[in-house]
Structure formats: C-alpha cells, structure tokens
Design a protein around this motif. Structure first.
Motif, PDB file in Angstrom:
ATOM      1  N   ASN A  28       0.718  -1.284  -0.047  1.00 59.64           N
ATOM      2  CA  ASN A  28       0.005   0.018  -0.074  1.00 59.64           C
ATOM      3  C   ASN A  28       0.966   1.288   0.012  1.00 59.64           C
ATOM      4  O   ASN A  28       0.651   2.139  -0.748  1.00 59.64           O
ATOM      5  N   ASN A  32       0.819   4.047  -2.899  1.00 57.64           N
ATOM      6  CA  ASN A  32       0.597   5.213  -2.884  1.00 57.64           C
ATOM      7  C   ASN A  32       1.571   6.003  -3.206  1.00 57.64           C
ATOM      8  O   ASN A  32       1.436   7.344  -3.854  1.00 57.64           O
ATOM      9  N   ASN A  35       1.364   6.077  -7.197  1.00 58.01           N
ATOM     10  CA  ASN A  35       0.454   6.639  -7.526  1.00 58.01           C
ATOM     11  C   ASN A  35       0.244   8.285  -7.446  1.00 58.01           C
ATOM     12  O   ASN A  35      -0.172   9.170  -8.407  1.00 58.01           O
ATOM     13  N   SER A  41      -2.765  14.968 -10.889  1.00 55.54           N
ATOM     14  CA  SER A  41      -2.521  16.548 -10.256  1.00 55.54           C
ATOM     15  C   SER A  41      -0.910  16.617 -10.043  1.00 55.54           C
ATOM     16  O   SER A  41      -0.713  17.830 -10.593  1.00 55.54           O
ATOM     17  N   GLU A  44       0.170  17.658 -13.813  1.00 56.86           N
ATOM     18  CA  GLU A  44      -0.213  19.087 -13.983  1.00 56.86           C
ATOM     19  C   GLU A  44       0.820  19.899 -13.291  1.00 56.86           C
ATOM     20  O   GLU A  44       1.270  21.133 -13.869  1.00 56.86           O
ATOM     21  N   GLN A  45       1.266  19.700 -12.089  1.00 60.41           N
ATOM     22  CA  GLN A  45       2.504  20.339 -11.409  1.00 60.41           C
ATOM     23  C   GLN A  45       3.505  20.340 -12.449  1.00 60.41           C
ATOM     24  O   GLN A  45       4.132  21.462 -12.408  1.00 60.41           O
ATOM     25  N   LYS A  48       3.242  22.577 -15.180  1.00 58.38           N
ATOM     26  CA  LYS A  48       3.055  24.221 -14.914  1.00 58.38           C
ATOM     27  C   LYS A  48       4.750  24.515 -14.650  1.00 58.38           C
ATOM     28  O   LYS A  48       5.011  25.543 -14.875  1.00 58.38           O
TER      29      LYS A  48
ATOM     30  N   GLU B 269      -9.314   9.616  -6.213  1.00 56.70           N
ATOM     31  CA  GLU B 269      -8.787   9.732  -4.939  1.00 56.70           C
ATOM     32  C   GLU B 269      -9.528  10.341  -4.115  1.00 56.70           C
ATOM     33  O   GLU B 269     -10.486  11.097  -4.172  1.00 56.70           O
ATOM     34  N   LEU B 277      -5.500   9.833  -1.284  1.00 61.88           N
ATOM     35  CA  LEU B 277      -5.003   8.384  -1.529  1.00 61.88           C
ATOM     36  C   LEU B 277      -6.267   7.932  -2.454  1.00 61.88           C
ATOM     37  O   LEU B 277      -7.087   7.962  -2.769  1.00 61.88           O
ATOM     38  N   ASN B 278      -5.384   6.753  -3.201  1.00 62.82           N
ATOM     39  CA  ASN B 278      -6.531   5.862  -4.074  1.00 62.82           C
ATOM     40  C   ASN B 278      -7.183   4.985  -2.814  1.00 62.82           C
ATOM     41  O   ASN B 278      -6.430   4.345  -2.058  1.00 62.82           O
ATOM     42  N   LEU B 282      -5.940   2.033   1.051  1.00 62.28           N
ATOM     43  CA  LEU B 282      -6.146   2.992   2.273  1.00 62.28           C
ATOM     44  C   LEU B 282      -5.224   2.033   3.538  1.00 62.28           C
ATOM     45  O   LEU B 282      -5.250   1.109   3.519  1.00 62.28           O
ATOM     46  N   ARG B 508      -9.500  14.688  -6.865  1.00 66.68           N
ATOM     47  CA  ARG B 508      -7.757  14.550  -7.040  1.00 66.68           C
ATOM     48  C   ARG B 508      -7.364  15.746  -6.129  1.00 66.68           C
ATOM     49  O   ARG B 508      -7.963  16.796  -5.665  1.00 66.68           O
ATOM     50  N   ASN B 509      -6.015  15.783  -5.701  1.00 65.68           N
ATOM     51  CA  ASN B 509      -5.636  16.877  -5.135  1.00 65.68           C
ATOM     52  C   ASN B 509      -5.898  18.144  -5.719  1.00 65.68           C
ATOM     53  O   ASN B 509      -5.392  18.435  -6.825  1.00 65.68           O
ATOM     54  N   LYS B 511      -4.755  21.176  -5.405  1.00 65.42           N
ATOM     55  CA  LYS B 511      -3.481  22.036  -5.226  1.00 65.42           C
ATOM     56  C   LYS B 511      -3.292  22.564  -6.896  1.00 65.42           C
ATOM     57  O   LYS B 511      -2.963  23.685  -7.149  1.00 65.42           O
ATOM     58  N   ASN B 512      -2.924  21.499  -7.640  1.00 62.48           N
ATOM     59  CA  ASN B 512      -2.556  21.820  -9.021  1.00 62.48           C
ATOM     60  C   ASN B 512      -3.478  21.671 -10.025  1.00 62.48           C
ATOM     61  O   ASN B 512      -3.263  21.481 -11.308  1.00 62.48           O
ATOM     62  N   MET B 513      -4.801  21.579  -9.533  1.00 61.48           N
ATOM     63  CA  MET B 513      -5.842  21.255 -10.486  1.00 61.48           C
ATOM     64  C   MET B 513      -6.420  22.653 -11.365  1.00 61.48           C
ATOM     65  O   MET B 513      -7.210  23.175 -10.296  1.00 61.48           O
ATOM     66  N   GLU B 514      -6.182  23.127 -12.352  1.00 61.61           N
ATOM     67  CA  GLU B 514      -6.694  24.470 -12.620  1.00 61.61           C
ATOM     68  C   GLU B 514      -8.242  24.427 -12.656  1.00 61.61           C
ATOM     69  O   GLU B 514      -8.966  25.349 -12.407  1.00 61.61           O
ATOM     70  N   LYS B 517      -9.593  25.516  -9.281  1.00 64.80           N
ATOM     71  CA  LYS B 517      -9.188  26.881  -8.850  1.00 64.80           C
ATOM     72  C   LYS B 517     -10.521  28.012  -9.111  1.00 64.80           C
ATOM     73  O   LYS B 517     -11.160  28.086  -9.830  1.00 64.80           O
TER      74      LYS B 517
END
Lengths: 86, 541
Positions: A28, A32, A35, A41, A44-45, A48, B269, B277-278, B282, B508-509, B511-514, B517
């Motif tokens: 796990n 993780n 992943n 995400s 994407e970073q 950017k 996630e 997390l996926n 868990l 998804r997190n 933070k970086n997903m346009e 925003k």
C-alpha cells in the motif's frame, strides 16, 4: 470436526492479520507513492513548472552558457548533417 | 392501565411518530449523485428481462438508450431495489422527480420497518425491556449520519435494514428450526446479499453456529441443514438477480470478485487525513478514524464499554474451552446470541481491513455493522446492574438520553444536511483532513439562497459535485436552464459565470488542478456553515 474448524479459524485469523500488517501495508505504501507521482495532479504540477521555467528563460538575454551553446550547436549540426536535412 | 399495556402503547406511539416525521420530510433531501446511476441500473435489468422474455415488446424501443446489461459497468450491481422501482416508474408513467421522491420514500420506509425488527431483536434476543429496546432504536435513528442517509442512500442503508431483518430471522432459525424461520432467514439473507454481496457472510456464519449447536438442539444434521439453508438462499438470490439467470456460476464469481475491488474506470482519489489516496490502498485505520469522528461520543463510549464487557465475559469462558469431541463455543443460548452479534460486526470489519477492501466516502459501506455495535452497547447497559449497582446503570442511561436529545437538536437544526455531522472531538481537525459533504446535500440550500437573491444566473463549479442533480429538486416556479445555467467545471466557463460554487470535495488533490481553482477576481459571496464547518461556498465577481 468442531475442534478442527475452531483451530483452523484461529490460525487463519492470525495469518491474515500478519499478512495485512506486513506485506499489504508495505505494498500500500509503495503503491501510494507511485500513484502520487503519476497522478494527473502531479503531472499538472510538472507541466506548470516546465512552462514557468520556459517563461523565465524567455525573459533572459542568454538562455545557455556559451560552452553549453557551443556543445549543443555542434551536436545539432552533426545530427542534421547525418540525417541529411537542410 | 397496567404497566405492560402502557409500555406497548408508548412503543407504538414512538414508531408512529417516527413514521410520520419521515413521511413529512423525505422530500426535503436532494437527489444524491448515486441515485441517477441506480435508477438506470433498474432500467438496464428491466430491458434485459424484456429482451429475454418479450423481445418484440414496444417498451424495448422506449428503453433504446439504456445500455445492455452485459456491456455495462453496473452489471454486478444488485437490483432488488432498483428493478421494482424502475418497473413502477414505467408502469405508472412517473415523471423523473416523482421517481426520485418515491425512491426516497421507499428507502425510508424499509429503514423504518427494519427499526421495528431492531426493536424486537433487542427485546426478544437480548431479552431487554421495552425501554432499553427503544433506547437502542433511538441510538440508531438519532445518529445524524444514519438518519440523513436513511432518506436517500438506497444501497448502504438498505443493506443495513435488510441485515437487521436477516439477523433477526437467522437467530430465530438457530433457536427454533422450523419451515417459517428457514424460509424467512433464506429470504432476507438473499435479499441482503442482493443489495451487497458481502451479505453472504451472514448465512455462512449462521451455518457455522448451527454446526456448533449442541446435538440435542439440532432438528436436522449438519449436511441436511446445509442443503436446505443454502439451497433456499441461492435459489432466492438467483430468482431475484437477472444477471445470474443465464450464467449463474460464472456471474456469481464475477460479482464476488468485483465487490471487493474498485471499478477501474472510476479513477479517483479520496481525501484522508490531509492526503489524497487511492481508495484501494487505504491504511488499516480508515474505518476507525471515520467511525470515531462521525459517531456521537457518548455512543462511542457505551459501544466500547459493551464490547469490553462482552469480551471479558466471553474470554473467561473461552479460555476454559477444551478442544475435544464435546467442544462448546457457548454456555447458554444468550451467550450464543451475543457471540453471534459480536461476530456479525467483527467479521466484516476484520475482512475489510485484512483484505484491503476498497472504501470511500466515509464508512458508509460499513454502516450495516452499526446496529450490531448498538446491540452490544445495550448488552453492556443491560448487564451493568449485575456488575455495579443500579445508580451506575441509571447514570449511563442518563448520559445516553442527553446525547440522543443533543442529536435530535442537531438533526432539527441542520435539516436536511445532517450528513455533515462530526462529533465535538473530531470537529476542530476536519478541515483539509476529511471530506465534509460528499453527497452534496448542502448544494440545494446554497442554490436556493442564490435563487432568493437573483432569478436568473449562471453558476460554474470548482469541485467534484454534480450540481445539475439539482434539476430534480428545484421548486416548480424555477426551471433548470431557464433560471439557472450550470456551467460545470470547465475552466473556460469560469470567467463568464455569475457565480462559482465549491463544496470543497475533490476527486484529485486540488492544489495543482486548474479546474478546481477560483479565479482571483471572484470574491466570497456566500458560505454555508453548519455546526462550525464550512460545507460549501459561492464566489461572485
């Protein structure tokens, strides 16, 4: 028969617990980590940061060191020559 | 009026009040993201049945847009609830709003019936008085998340309800083997398994207990019991599940396989303790953290107390067991019942943790173990006077009653968004650690507020919640598309919309997903804050 079922159940119970808290936990953790690196995400970073870096470099007078520029120039010319592309 | 009649009268009035309240408020709840998927699930099986038996029916042309059962990702979903509902929708030509209202009402009605069974489970099998049995029912229905889910969660609450009824009849069967109990145990175990295949553990557990029954209490030998019980169970499961009809064995194993994993196309996630997390990977404590955060604290306390008392009593007996031919797993019928109930909650949690099963959106997949935990809590309260004195028991009961009153106040105050309940210990740590309104129930409240301010507007979305589900719940004077335009999460729509909505639930997190925003030129316009927690927020230019 009853005794066999009960003993098997107890052994099965402890084996599963052991499996969960050793192998499964480890898998796990690494899944993780993987992943989080390949997640959209994170990509994407990276995208950017890449474009931000291009933007910053475009604003500079010189992007490369003279030595690196010369090195790359010779390399690209040689490649183009070998590919016979004008 | 003697005491017994009065007590029965109070019980009847209590259940009537609960039914009335549920019937009055069921239409206040929004259509949740899963419900349209389950509605289509019903149609898929209906289409399949018509294709099998009446291939030239006119109805098939009406269902032309519905996917084929064998090609759809929902093929392994149970249809016990969805199929009759879609049949009713077609038969009575219901409009889509009424179809969802009916779904909400029936979900509540089945939950209501199961609370009556829960009352009798406590009264008959735990041998408590009416007061303690009612207290158990009150603990169940006053738990804010359970109360809220009982109106729209046609999967987890339905499974909880059917598991209560199945447990009641399985215990009846173990104590009194007759055709009626055998049929009803098979019927409800199969019904529960149809909703979630995980329900199969109940007949297996019942059979194992039958094997361990003393020989003088058995009416059939183990093999005969196995044949009667599992033949009945699988026959009913087969009849009620069209997916099994043509290829029972292969499809049954496919259902088992898919139930433990996570559909690959979902690819999202979940926020858990600050990380995305996926759901397939868990940590083991996922259930415990959610359970301890969202269950009223006094209930948690008495549940642990009940489990401790049971374990102490049982281990005193278990350690003296001799592993020979006359092995006995329990001393008395009451001890057998308590052990059965203990295993009913222990086994699913144990397997979910050890087999690393997929969970998401809180602990809703394990809501069905909650009645068993309450049973053990009432068991603890029931035997308190044996261990300590009556004052101690009364003190505990008073605490429970105070918690119930506090829950009822919360339910009343936050209606219809009770699903965002966190107990007072966990509440300060929720922000950015656990998702709050994953069902999006607060969306309606906020959009209603916007409608009270402006008649026509467009709203873009910056979170993972389907705002267009609101079209099923808008007041008749407003219409989807005429008054409100939902622009979705596309970035290009953000700057043209009047409002941007977010309920801070992401796949998804963010933070970086346009797409998640909020543009800088949009400022906070309205916040829905419930019990100190921000449920959603609207931004305007």
């Amino acid at each position: 028969m009853k005794s066999f079922i009960l003993k098997s159940a107890i052994i099965f119970f402890f084996c599963l617990l052991l499996f969960r808290f050793t192998i499964v936990s480890l898998v796990n953790e690494y899944e993780n980590k993987i992943n989080s690196h390949i997640s959209s995400s994170h990509i994407e970073q990276i995208k950017k940061e890449f474009f931000q870096s291009i933007k910053e470099n475009n604003e500079k007078d010189n992007i490369l060191d003279p030595e690196d520029a010369e090195l790359l120039s010779i390399f690209i010319k040689k490649i183009l020559n070998e590919l016979n592309i004008r | 009026m003697n005491k017994k009649v009065l007590s029965n009268l109070i019980t009847t009035i209590f259940f009537l009040i609960f039914l009335c309240i549920g019937s009055l408020i069921f239409n206040d709840y929004l259509v949740t993201p899963d419900e349209p998927l389950h509605r289509i699930n019903g149609f898929i099986s209906l289409k399949y049945i018509f294709e099998l038996f009446i291939p030239d029916s006119l109805l098939l042309s009406e269902l032309g847009n519905i996917p084929d059962l064998n090609n759809d990702w929902r093929k392994t979903y149970g249809v016990l609830f969805d199929l009759p509902l879609s049949s009713i929708e077609i038969l009575f030509n219901l409009n889509i709003q009424d179809a969802f209202l009916l779904r909400h009402f029936l979900t509540f009605l089945i939950f209501f019936i199961s609370t009556i069974f829960f009352f009798y489970l406590l009264k008959i099998h735990l041998k408590t008085n009416n007061f303690l049995s009612l207290l158990g029912v009150l603990i169940l229905i006053s738990t804010p998340r359970i109360f809220s889910n009982s109106f729209y969660n046609g999967k987890d609450i339905l499974f909880l309800s059917l598991i209560i009824i199945a447990t009641f009849y399985s215990l009846n069967l173990l104590k009194n083997f007759n055709k009626k109990n055998l049929f009803l145990a098979c019927l409800f175990c199969a019904f529960a398994s149809n909703i979630r295949i995980m329900g199969i553990y109940l007949p297996v557990l019942t059979y194992i207990f039958y094997v361990f029954l003393p020989d003088d209490q058995k009416f059939k030998n183990n093999i005969n019991f196995f044949l009667y019980f599992f033949l009945g169970y699988f026959l009913i499961l087969y009849i009620t599940w069209p997916f099994l009809w043509l290829n029972p064995l292969e499809n049954f194993f496919l259902i088992l396989k898919e139930s433990a994993s996570y559909p690959i196309h979902w690819d999202f996630e979940i926020l858990y303790l600050g990380n995305y997390l996926n759901p397939e990977n868990l940590p083991w404590h996922y259930f415990f953290v959610w359970f301890l955060s969202t269950t009223p604290i006094i209930f948690v306390f008495i549940i642990f107390f009940g489990i401790l008392i049971f374990l102490k009593k049982y281990f005193n007996f278990f350690l003296k067991i001799t592993f020979d031919k006359n092995l006995k797993l329990w001393k008395t019928s009451d001890q057998m019942t308590s052990l059965f109930i203990f295993l009913c909650f222990f086994i699913p949690i144990f397997f979910v943790i050890t087999l690393n099963s997929t969970l998401y959106n809180g602990w809703r997949h394990l809501y069905f173990v909650y009645p068993f935990l309450i049973y053990l809590a009432i068991y603890g309260l029931n035997v308190l006077s044996d261990i300590f004195n009556n004052n101690f028991k009364n003190f505990f009961i008073t605490l429970v009653v105070i918690q119930i009153i506090s829950n009822i106040y919360f339910i009343f105050k936050t209606h219809p968004v009770q699903n965002v309940y966190f107990n007072f210990i966990s509440k300060p740590y929720i922000e950015n650690n656990l998702p709050v309104d994953y069902w999006g129930l607060g969306n309606k409240k906020t959009i209603d507020f916007l409608l009270s301010q402006q008649i026509n507007f467009s709203v873009a979305n910056s979170s993972f919640t389907p705002l267009n589900n609101l079209k099923y719940s808008l007041k008749p004077e407003f219409s989807y598309s005429k008054n409100i335009t939902f622009l979705g999460t596309q970035e290009k729509n953000k700057n043209t919309s009047d409002f941007i909505f977010t309920n801070y639930y992401y796949n998804r997190n963010p933070k970086n997903m346009e797409k998640f925003k909020i543009p800088e030129n949009y400022k906070s316009y309205y916040k829905l804050i419930i019990d100190g927690i921000i449920v959603n927020e609207v931004f305007a230019k």
